[in-house]
Write a protein that holds these residues in place. Structure first.
Motif, PDB file in Angstrom:
ATOM      1  N   TRP A 109       0.855  -1.188   0.000  1.00 37.06           N
ATOM      2  CA  TRP A 109       0.000   0.000   0.000  1.00 37.06           C
ATOM      3  C   TRP A 109       0.893   1.240   0.000  1.00 37.06           C
ATOM      4  O   TRP A 109       1.698   1.434   0.907  1.00 37.06           O
ATOM      5  CB  TRP A 109      -0.887   0.009   1.234  1.00 37.06           C
ATOM      6  N   ASN A 110       0.750   2.064  -1.003  1.00 37.74           N
ATOM      7  CA  ASN A 110       1.596   3.246  -1.117  1.00 37.74           C
ATOM      8  C   ASN A 110       0.830   4.477  -0.657  1.00 37.74           C
ATOM      9  O   ASN A 110      -0.072   4.951  -1.336  1.00 37.74           O
ATOM     10  CB  ASN A 110       2.063   3.426  -2.563  1.00 37.74           C
ATOM     11  N   TYR A 111       1.166   4.976   0.524  1.00 36.91           N
ATOM     12  CA  TYR A 111       0.497   6.161   1.047  1.00 36.91           C
ATOM     13  C   TYR A 111       1.454   7.349   1.130  1.00 36.91           C
ATOM     14  O   TYR A 111       1.097   8.396   1.647  1.00 36.91           O
ATOM     15  CB  TYR A 111      -0.095   5.887   2.436  1.00 36.91           C
ATOM     16  N   ILE A 112       2.670   7.183   0.606  1.00 44.79           N
ATOM     17  CA  ILE A 112       3.638   8.279   0.587  1.00 44.79           C
ATOM     18  C   ILE A 112       3.825   8.748  -0.846  1.00 44.79           C
ATOM     19  O   ILE A 112       4.126   7.952  -1.745  1.00 44.79           O
ATOM     20  CB  ILE A 112       4.996   7.839   1.165  1.00 44.79           C
ATOM     21  N   ASP A 113       3.615  10.011  -1.066  1.00 47.98           N
ATOM     22  CA  ASP A 113       3.842  10.602  -2.375  1.00 47.98           C
ATOM     23  C   ASP A 113       5.307  11.020  -2.442  1.00 47.98           C
ATOM     24  O   ASP A 113       5.700  12.050  -1.897  1.00 47.98           O
ATOM     25  CB  ASP A 113       2.929  11.820  -2.569  1.00 47.98           C
ATOM     26  N   TYR A 114       6.121  10.188  -3.102  1.00 50.46           N
ATOM     27  CA  TYR A 114       7.555  10.463  -3.128  1.00 50.46           C
ATOM     28  C   TYR A 114       7.893  11.661  -4.013  1.00 50.46           C
ATOM     29  O   TYR A 114       8.998  12.211  -3.931  1.00 50.46           O
ATOM     30  CB  TYR A 114       8.301   9.219  -3.615  1.00 50.46           C
TER      31      TYR A 114
ATOM     32  N   ALA B  38      -5.218   8.103   1.730  1.00 48.69           N
ATOM     33  CA  ALA B  38      -4.695   6.760   1.457  1.00 48.69           C
ATOM     34  C   ALA B  38      -4.214   6.100   2.749  1.00 48.69           C
ATOM     35  O   ALA B  38      -4.445   4.905   2.973  1.00 48.69           O
ATOM     36  CB  ALA B  38      -3.560   6.835   0.441  1.00 48.69           C
ATOM     37  N   LEU B  39      -3.552   6.882   3.598  1.00 52.34           N
ATOM     38  CA  LEU B  39      -3.061   6.328   4.857  1.00 52.34           C
ATOM     39  C   LEU B  39      -4.211   5.942   5.778  1.00 52.34           C
ATOM     40  O   LEU B  39      -4.146   4.918   6.462  1.00 52.34           O
ATOM     41  CB  LEU B  39      -2.141   7.339   5.555  1.00 52.34           C
ATOM     42  N   LEU B  40      -5.274   6.758   5.803  1.00 51.07           N
ATOM     43  CA  LEU B  40      -6.413   6.445   6.661  1.00 51.07           C
ATOM     44  C   LEU B  40      -7.086   5.148   6.209  1.00 51.07           C
ATOM     45  O   LEU B  40      -7.449   4.312   7.049  1.00 51.07           O
ATOM     46  CB  LEU B  40      -7.420   7.599   6.637  1.00 51.07           C
TER      47      LEU B  40
ATOM     48  N   VAL C 126      -7.955  -0.656   7.151  1.00 53.02           N
ATOM     49  CA  VAL C 126      -7.872  -2.047   6.684  1.00 53.02           C
ATOM     50  C   VAL C 126      -7.062  -2.891   7.654  1.00 53.02           C
ATOM     51  O   VAL C 126      -7.473  -3.981   8.076  1.00 53.02           O
ATOM     52  CB  VAL C 126      -7.260  -2.102   5.269  1.00 53.02           C
ATOM     53  N   ILE C 127      -5.889  -2.392   8.037  1.00 53.55           N
ATOM     54  CA  ILE C 127      -5.048  -3.128   8.986  1.00 53.55           C
ATOM     55  C   ILE C 127      -5.720  -3.202  10.346  1.00 53.55           C
ATOM     56  O   ILE C 127      -5.753  -4.257  10.988  1.00 53.55           O
ATOM     57  CB  ILE C 127      -3.666  -2.448   9.129  1.00 53.55           C
ATOM     58  N   GLY C 128      -6.257  -2.070  10.819  1.00 52.15           N
ATOM     59  CA  GLY C 128      -6.825  -2.002  12.161  1.00 52.15           C
ATOM     60  C   GLY C 128      -7.976  -2.959  12.372  1.00 52.15           C
ATOM     61  O   GLY C 128      -8.009  -3.716  13.344  1.00 52.15           O
ATOM     62  N   PHE C 129      -8.932  -2.946  11.458  1.00 51.88           N
ATOM     63  CA  PHE C 129     -10.100  -3.809  11.627  1.00 51.88           C
ATOM     64  C   PHE C 129      -9.786  -5.263  11.288  1.00 51.88           C
ATOM     65  O   PHE C 129     -10.360  -6.177  11.890  1.00 51.88           O
ATOM     66  CB  PHE C 129     -11.269  -3.291  10.785  1.00 51.88           C
TER      67      PHE C 129
ATOM     68  N   GLY D 263     -11.031  -2.054  16.723  1.00 53.27           N
ATOM     69  CA  GLY D 263     -10.756  -1.729  15.334  1.00 53.27           C
ATOM     70  C   GLY D 263     -10.563  -0.236  15.131  1.00 53.27           C
ATOM     71  O   GLY D 263      -9.658   0.194  14.388  1.00 53.27           O
ATOM     72  N   VAL D 264     -11.391   0.563  15.779  1.00 54.06           N
ATOM     73  CA  VAL D 264     -11.253   2.021  15.692  1.00 54.06           C
ATOM     74  C   VAL D 264      -9.931   2.465  16.332  1.00 54.06           C
ATOM     75  O   VAL D 264      -9.190   3.277  15.763  1.00 54.06           O
ATOM     76  CB  VAL D 264     -12.439   2.723  16.382  1.00 54.06           C
ATOM     77  N   VAL D 265      -9.636   1.910  17.506  1.00 58.65           N
ATOM     78  CA  VAL D 265      -8.375   2.237  18.190  1.00 58.65           C
ATOM     79  C   VAL D 265      -7.193   1.839  17.317  1.00 58.65           C
ATOM     80  O   VAL D 265      -6.226   2.600  17.162  1.00 58.65           O
ATOM     81  CB  VAL D 265      -8.306   1.533  19.561  1.00 58.65           C
ATOM     82  N   ASN D 266      -7.250   0.645  16.736  1.00 57.94           N
ATOM     83  CA  ASN D 266      -6.167   0.172  15.864  1.00 57.94           C
ATOM     84  C   ASN D 266      -5.951   1.117  14.683  1.00 57.94           C
ATOM     85  O   ASN D 266      -4.810   1.366  14.282  1.00 57.94           O
ATOM     86  CB  ASN D 266      -6.489  -1.219  15.330  1.00 57.94           C
ATOM     87  N   THR D 267      -7.046   1.604  14.125  1.00 54.10           N
ATOM     88  CA  THR D 267      -6.943   2.511  12.979  1.00 54.10           C
ATOM     89  C   THR D 267      -6.141   3.748  13.350  1.00 54.10           C
ATOM     90  O   THR D 267      -5.237   4.173  12.603  1.00 54.10           O
ATOM     91  CB  THR D 267      -8.344   2.926  12.487  1.00 54.10           C
ATOM     92  N   PHE D 268      -6.438   4.332  14.496  1.00 51.37           N
ATOM     93  CA  PHE D 268      -5.690   5.508  14.945  1.00 51.37           C
ATOM     94  C   PHE D 268      -4.242   5.143  15.285  1.00 51.37           C
ATOM     95  O   PHE D 268      -3.320   5.933  15.026  1.00 51.37           O
ATOM     96  CB  PHE D 268      -6.376   6.145  16.156  1.00 51.37           C
ATOM     97  N   VAL D 269      -4.051   3.959  15.866  1.00 52.87           N
ATOM     98  CA  VAL D 269      -2.696   3.521  16.209  1.00 52.87           C
ATOM     99  C   VAL D 269      -1.835   3.411  14.952  1.00 52.87           C
ATOM    100  O   VAL D 269      -0.705   3.922  14.902  1.00 52.87           O
ATOM    101  CB  VAL D 269      -2.743   2.163  16.938  1.00 52.87           C
ATOM    102  N   VAL D 270      -2.343   2.735  13.933  1.00 50.84           N
ATOM    103  CA  VAL D 270      -1.600   2.546  12.688  1.00 50.84           C
ATOM    104  C   VAL D 270      -1.350   3.892  12.005  1.00 50.84           C
ATOM    105  O   VAL D 270      -0.240   4.175  11.537  1.00 50.84           O
ATOM    106  CB  VAL D 270      -2.363   1.596  11.743  1.00 50.84           C
ATOM    107  N   PHE D 271      -2.373   4.728  11.966  1.00 52.72           N
ATOM    108  CA  PHE D 271      -2.259   6.041  11.311  1.00 52.72           C
ATOM    109  C   PHE D 271      -1.192   6.897  11.998  1.00 52.72           C
ATOM    110  O   PHE D 271      -0.268   7.409  11.357  1.00 52.72           O
ATOM    111  CB  PHE D 271      -3.609   6.746  11.339  1.00 52.72           C
TER     112      PHE D 271
END
Length: 292
Positions: free
Chosen positions: A29-34, A43-45, A50-53, A169-177
């Motif tokens: 998953w590419n969320y960095i615009d190089y 994209a990062l959210l 996806v990862i969190g849930f 899942g919501v907590v994980n989303t914020f953690v990953v972000f």
């Protein structure tokens, strides 16, 4: 319930880190615009959700299996030969489950431990487990045991594992972000050739750190749900039995603290007199007062 939450959170962190490592290594998953050197927040959210849930639902799916393996739970066959203790526990769980309106009876198990302990877990009401320790059966009288079991059945009837999973899942989303934003910021202060390595390692470190902080939200929710399970247990077994169970647990915890200065696990009561932000359960005196 506390042991259930502990294993759920532990599994969740391990699954979350594993998924993150795999996706990061394969660049899934590419969320960095190089081109601009910036993060695409949308994209990062999406990536984080996806990862969190995924992590929380995998943890939920294997929660019953994990509890059995880590606690050494001996599942009782209700149709086979049973000891007096096994028959007593199975009959209580099944009777209270029917009273709670459960269409499928939970698996029932006993595990060997001196601690006074009981927990309920499972991904759905159809695939749930109620387990008690041998210490609970030896230390508590029949009415107190019934109150404890009623409390655990109430957790299943209330669907607490599913709601806990959604919250996680919501907590994980914020953690990953937040972990990736922080890791990206750190990597910007390193040499260009080292930036990818620093970014990768920083993600793991920040993700574990933010997972620990995020668990405070889960703990707070757990303390809130304990009051509901107490009320549910009172509805199923009777308020007198539920209050009696809490009072017996309080007396037992006080005795253990005086003799060994260790924490007590039944209904996950802390060895400390008052609960704190790291407690999965509120203060037992407060629970007794609210039940009354």
């Amino acid at each position: 319930m506390g042991k259930r939450i502990f294993y759920f959170l532990l599994t969740n962190v391990l699954v979350l880190v594993t998924i993150s490592i795999i996706l990061s290594l394969f660049g899934a998953w590419n969320y960095i615009d190089y081109g601009t050197g910036r993060i695409d927040p949308v994209a990062l959210l999406i990536f984080s959700a996806v990862i969190g849930f995924t992590g929380s639902f995998i943890s939920l799916a294997i929660s019953r299996w994990m509890a059995k393996r880590m606690m050494g739970v001996r599942v009782i066959n209700p149709d086979g030969p049973m000891s007096a203790d096994e028959k007593f526990v199975v009959e209580k769980v099944h009777r209270l489950s029917r009273a709670a309106g459960l269409m499928h009876m939970p698996e029932v198990g006993i595990y060997d431990a001196k601690e006074v302990n009981a927990f309920a877990t499972g991904p759905t009401k159809k695939r749930s487990l109620v387990a008690v320790s041998s210490g609970l059966l030896h230390e508590m009288d029949d009415d107190a045991i019934e109150g404890v079991i009623a409390h655990e059945v109430a957790h299943i009837a209330n669907g607490d594992m599913v709601t806990m999973t959604l919250l996680q899942g919501v907590v994980n989303t914020f953690v990953v972000f937040l972990a990736r934003v922080a890791a990206f910021a750190v990597s910007r202060f390193t040499r260009e050739e080292l930036a990818p390595i620093v970014h990768f390692l920083a993600i793991i470190v920040f993700q574990i750190l933010f997972s620990i902080l995020g668990s405070l939200v889960v703990f707070a929710y757990s303390r809130h749900r304990e009051y509901h399970a107490d009320r549910g247990g009172a509805d199923l077994a009777g308020k007198d039995k539920m209050r009696h169970a809490l009072e017996r647990l309080k007396a037992y915890s006080n005795r253990v603290k005086e003799n060994e200065q260790t924490a007590v696990a039944t209904l996950k009561i802390n060895g400390k007199r008052k609960s704190n932000i790291f407690s999965t359960h509120p203060d037992i005196d407060e629970r007794i007062q609210r039940l009354s």
